[in-house]
Motif scaffolding. Structure first.
Motif, PDB file in Angstrom:
ATOM      1  N   ASP A 130       2.309   3.106 -32.345  1.00  0.00           N
ATOM      2  CA  ASP A 130       2.624   2.559 -31.027  1.00  0.00           C
ATOM      3  C   ASP A 130       2.637   1.032 -31.095  1.00  0.00           C
ATOM      4  N   LEU A 131       3.455   0.417 -30.236  1.00  0.00           N
ATOM      5  CA  LEU A 131       3.591  -1.037 -30.258  1.00  0.00           C
ATOM      6  C   LEU A 131       3.736  -1.567 -28.841  1.00  0.00           C
ATOM      7  N   TYR A 132       3.400  -2.833 -28.677  1.00  0.00           N
ATOM      8  CA  TYR A 132       3.480  -3.478 -27.366  1.00  0.00           C
ATOM      9  C   TYR A 132       3.551  -4.983 -27.562  1.00  0.00           C
ATOM     10  N   GLU A 133       4.057  -5.663 -26.568  1.00  0.00           N
ATOM     11  CA  GLU A 133       4.085  -7.127 -26.567  1.00  0.00           C
ATOM     12  C   GLU A 133       4.391  -7.608 -25.155  1.00  0.00           C
ATOM     13  N   VAL A 134       3.776  -8.709 -24.768  1.00  0.00           N
ATOM     14  CA  VAL A 134       4.022  -9.352 -23.473  1.00  0.00           C
ATOM     15  C   VAL A 134       4.211 -10.837 -23.732  1.00  0.00           C
ATOM     16  N   VAL A 135       5.359 -11.375 -23.306  1.00  0.00           N
ATOM     17  CA  VAL A 135       5.660 -12.795 -23.512  1.00  0.00           C
ATOM     18  C   VAL A 135       6.163 -13.386 -22.206  1.00  0.00           C
ATOM     19  N   THR A 136       5.886 -14.662 -22.007  1.00  0.00           N
ATOM     20  CA  THR A 136       6.380 -15.403 -20.842  1.00  0.00           C
ATOM     21  C   THR A 136       7.517 -16.292 -21.298  1.00  0.00           C
ATOM     22  N   THR A 137       8.705 -16.052 -20.777  1.00  0.00           N
ATOM     23  CA  THR A 137       9.908 -16.769 -21.182  1.00  0.00           C
ATOM     24  C   THR A 137      10.490 -17.511 -19.980  1.00  0.00           C
ATOM     25  N   PRO A 138      11.481 -18.387 -20.212  1.00  0.00           N
ATOM     26  CA  PRO A 138      12.140 -19.042 -19.072  1.00  0.00           C
ATOM     27  C   PRO A 138      12.793 -18.052 -18.115  1.00  0.00           C
ATOM     28  N   GLN A 139      13.142 -16.851 -18.594  1.00  0.00           N
ATOM     29  CA  GLN A 139      13.753 -15.843 -17.729  1.00  0.00           C
ATOM     30  C   GLN A 139      12.712 -15.050 -16.948  1.00  0.00           C
ATOM     31  N   GLY A 140      11.442 -15.196 -17.268  1.00  0.00           N
ATOM     32  CA  GLY A 140      10.375 -14.454 -16.624  1.00  0.00           C
ATOM     33  C   GLY A 140       9.485 -13.771 -17.648  1.00  0.00           C
ATOM     34  N   VAL A 141       8.568 -12.966 -17.159  1.00  0.00           N
ATOM     35  CA  VAL A 141       7.669 -12.232 -18.044  1.00  0.00           C
ATOM     36  C   VAL A 141       8.422 -11.027 -18.601  1.00  0.00           C
ATOM     37  N   ARG A 142       8.439 -10.916 -19.912  1.00  0.00           N
ATOM     38  CA  ARG A 142       9.118  -9.811 -20.565  1.00  0.00           C
ATOM     39  C   ARG A 142       8.115  -9.044 -21.418  1.00  0.00           C
ATOM     40  N   LEU A 143       8.315  -7.752 -21.470  1.00  0.00           N
ATOM     41  CA  LEU A 143       7.383  -6.936 -22.240  1.00  0.00           C
ATOM     42  C   LEU A 143       8.132  -5.825 -22.957  1.00  0.00           C
ATOM     43  N   LEU A 144       7.473  -5.327 -23.978  1.00  0.00           N
ATOM     44  CA  LEU A 144       7.989  -4.220 -24.779  1.00  0.00           C
ATOM     45  C   LEU A 144       6.855  -3.253 -25.026  1.00  0.00           C
ATOM     46  N   ILE A 145       7.130  -1.963 -24.849  1.00  0.00           N
ATOM     47  CA  ILE A 145       6.195  -0.921 -25.254  1.00  0.00           C
ATOM     48  C   ILE A 145       7.012   0.167 -25.917  1.00  0.00           C
ATOM     49  N   GLY A 146       6.520   0.677 -27.035  1.00  0.00           N
ATOM     50  CA  GLY A 146       7.301   1.648 -27.779  1.00  0.00           C
ATOM     51  C   GLY A 146       6.449   2.561 -28.619  1.00  0.00           C
ATOM     52  N   ASP A 147       7.110   3.551 -29.186  1.00  0.00           N
ATOM     53  CA  ASP A 147       6.441   4.553 -29.998  1.00  0.00           C
ATOM     54  C   ASP A 147       7.344   4.876 -31.183  1.00  0.00           C
ATOM     55  N   VAL A 148       6.842   4.638 -32.381  1.00  0.00           N
ATOM     56  CA  VAL A 148       7.610   4.881 -33.597  1.00  0.00           C
ATOM     57  C   VAL A 148       7.469   6.340 -33.997  1.00  0.00           C
ATOM     58  N   GLN A 149       8.578   6.946 -34.389  1.00  0.00           N
ATOM     59  CA  GLN A 149       8.532   8.308 -34.895  1.00  0.00           C
ATOM     60  C   GLN A 149       7.719   8.346 -36.179  1.00  0.00           C
ATOM     61  N   GLY A 150       6.814   9.307 -36.274  1.00  0.00           N
ATOM     62  CA  GLY A 150       6.010   9.432 -37.474  1.00  0.00           C
ATOM     63  C   GLY A 150       4.683   8.704 -37.349  1.00  0.00           C
ATOM     64  N   LYS A 151       3.908   8.742 -38.438  1.00  0.00           N
ATOM     65  CA  LYS A 151       2.581   8.136 -38.467  1.00  0.00           C
ATOM     66  C   LYS A 151       2.371   7.443 -39.806  1.00  0.00           C
ATOM     67  N   GLY A 152       1.221   6.823 -39.938  1.00  0.00           N
ATOM     68  CA  GLY A 152       0.848   6.213 -41.200  1.00  0.00           C
ATOM     69  C   GLY A 152       1.443   4.835 -41.402  1.00  0.00           C
ATOM     70  N   LEU A 153       1.416   4.393 -42.670  1.00  0.00           N
ATOM     71  CA  LEU A 153       1.864   3.048 -42.998  1.00  0.00           C
ATOM     72  C   LEU A 153       3.341   2.847 -42.721  1.00  0.00           C
ATOM     73  N   ALA A 154       4.154   3.890 -42.883  1.00  0.00           N
ATOM     74  CA  ALA A 154       5.587   3.758 -42.603  1.00  0.00           C
ATOM     75  C   ALA A 154       5.821   3.439 -41.137  1.00  0.00           C
ATOM     76  N   ALA A 155       5.055   4.076 -40.241  1.00  0.00           N
ATOM     77  CA  ALA A 155       5.187   3.797 -38.815  1.00  0.00           C
ATOM     78  C   ALA A 155       4.732   2.381 -38.489  1.00  0.00           C
ATOM     79  N   VAL A 156       3.668   1.922 -39.138  1.00  0.00           N
ATOM     80  CA  VAL A 156       3.189   0.560 -38.903  1.00  0.00           C
ATOM     81  C   VAL A 156       4.233  -0.456 -39.365  1.00  0.00           C
ATOM     82  N   GLU A 157       4.875  -0.198 -40.490  1.00  0.00           N
ATOM     83  CA  GLU A 157       5.906  -1.108 -40.991  1.00  0.00           C
ATOM     84  C   GLU A 157       7.087  -1.174 -40.024  1.00  0.00           C
ATOM     85  N   THR A 158       7.511  -0.031 -39.499  1.00  0.00           N
ATOM     86  CA  THR A 158       8.603  -0.020 -38.534  1.00  0.00           C
ATOM     87  C   THR A 158       8.212  -0.764 -37.267  1.00  0.00           C
TER      88      THR A 158
END
Length: 345
Positions: free
Chosen positions: A149-177
């Motif tokens: 799983d991944l997430y990020e919150v950033v404040t940009t000139p366009q406003g607050v933008r965020l990302l939340i996601g879920d990589v298929q699979g598990k382990g080190l390969a998922a972390v790399e993706t």
């Protein structure tokens, strides 16, 4: 944890005392002295080399007067007992040294892993623009703080933008993706004026690194003064908690395929605008939350537990929801679970 360590430290002496008392009570008909070897064996579990040697010396010191009491001094039986205690002590000292060496190596590896984790999944800001932000992340991997799983919150000139996601699979390969997706988002969030263009950048980045049928479900969001824009790439819809108590999940009018499967899509999804005013809250989450099961196989009823998010402090509210989630499963989660709670006071 501390009480268990305290018990382990005293266990060798408790065992040797028990062996001594048993030998005294049994008289000369039964001899329990060979069991004194349990002392240094148990000492190697939690103690160092010197402590293990000291416990072995105590075992030898106890064995000699007990042998005199049993009339076994200088007999082959007692000599073999003394040799056994010395041999087990030497082996336990070696085991203790190897254990300490592995613990030092593991501590070093953990420090490196924690540094990498902080680079990949940075702590989100508690405040972004006029928003208060709370985060909860639970990794399904033992002794890990990050997973697919991944997430990020950033404040940009366009406003607050965020990302939340879920990589298929598990382990080190998922972390790399996850690292590829986060790196691309952190650049595109500042460079691109439109959320759809950010999605294109992520798709292009993953196309160079993913192989086969791998994909990433995700939501890209942008928070404005009184509304919120969402682009959904096959991810569970967030929960919008309005100031009047109403709760609903804004299902996307145009849901795109997960990132990495863009070659099968004719047109990219367009942003969906949703009212998000004063006093409103929105909860973004990954499927590890709603797919968590209890012993009876029942999924976690997230919508029914939204009332836990009504506390004034967003982080306290999200922590209470995470505690309830763990109590529902009754143990470790079987999938990573990430949650982002945004509140406009």
């Amino acid at each position: 944890m501390r009480s268990s360590l305290r018990v382990l430290r005293w266990l060798p002496f408790i065992v040797m005392l028990g062996v001594t008392l048993a030998d005294l009570l049994a008289g000369q008909s039964l001899v329990f002295l060979p069991l004194l070897t349990l002392g240094p064996a148990f000492a190697s579990v939690s103690g160092g080399v010197r402590r293990t040697a000291a416990v072995g010396a105590v075992a030898l010191a106890v064995c000699v007067p007990m042998a005199i009491y049993n009339g076994l001094l200088f007999t082959w039986t007692n000599n073999l007992t003394l040799i056994s205690i010395a041999g087990v002590t030497a082996a336990s000292m070696l085991a203790s040294r190897l254990r300490l060496q592995r613990e030092r190596e593991l501590a070093s590896v953990r420090q490196v892993a924690e540094a990498a984790q902080r680079v990949l999944l940075r702590p989100v800001p508690r405040r972004a623009g006029d928003l208060r932000v709370a985060l909860s992340y639970t990794s399904a991997a033992a002794e890990a703080r990050i997973g697919g799983d991944l997430y990020e919150v950033v404040t940009t000139p366009q406003g607050v933008r965020l990302l939340i996601g879920d990589v298929q699979g598990k382990g080190l390969a998922a972390v790399e993706t996850a690292a590829w997706v986060l790196g691309a988002f952190r650049e595109a969030a500042y460079d691109e004026a439109d959320l759809g263009d950010i999605g294109d950048r992520l798709e292009a980045s993953l196309a160079r690194h993913l192989g086969g049928e791998q994909f990433v479900t995700a939501i890209i969001a942008e928070i404005h003064d009184k509304e919120m824009s969402l682009v959904n790439f096959g991810h569970p819809a967030p929960l919008l908690i309005l100031s009047d108590g109403e709760v609903h999940a804004p299902e996307p009018t145009e849901q795109g395929l997960p990132l990495g499967l863009g070659v099968f899509e004719t047109s990219a999804p367009k942003p969906q605008r949703i009212p998000f005013g004063s006093g409103d809250r929105v909860l973004f989450f990954t499927d590890g939350v709603i797919e968590a099961r209890n012993a009876a196989g029942e999924f976690y009823p997230l919508t029914e537990r939204v009332w836990l998010l009504r506390r004034d402090d967003p982080q306290e509210a999200l922590d209470s929801l995470r505690t309830d989630l763990v109590q529902h499963t009754g143990g470790p989660l079987h999938d990573d679970a990430a949650m982002l709670l945004l509140h406009r006071p």
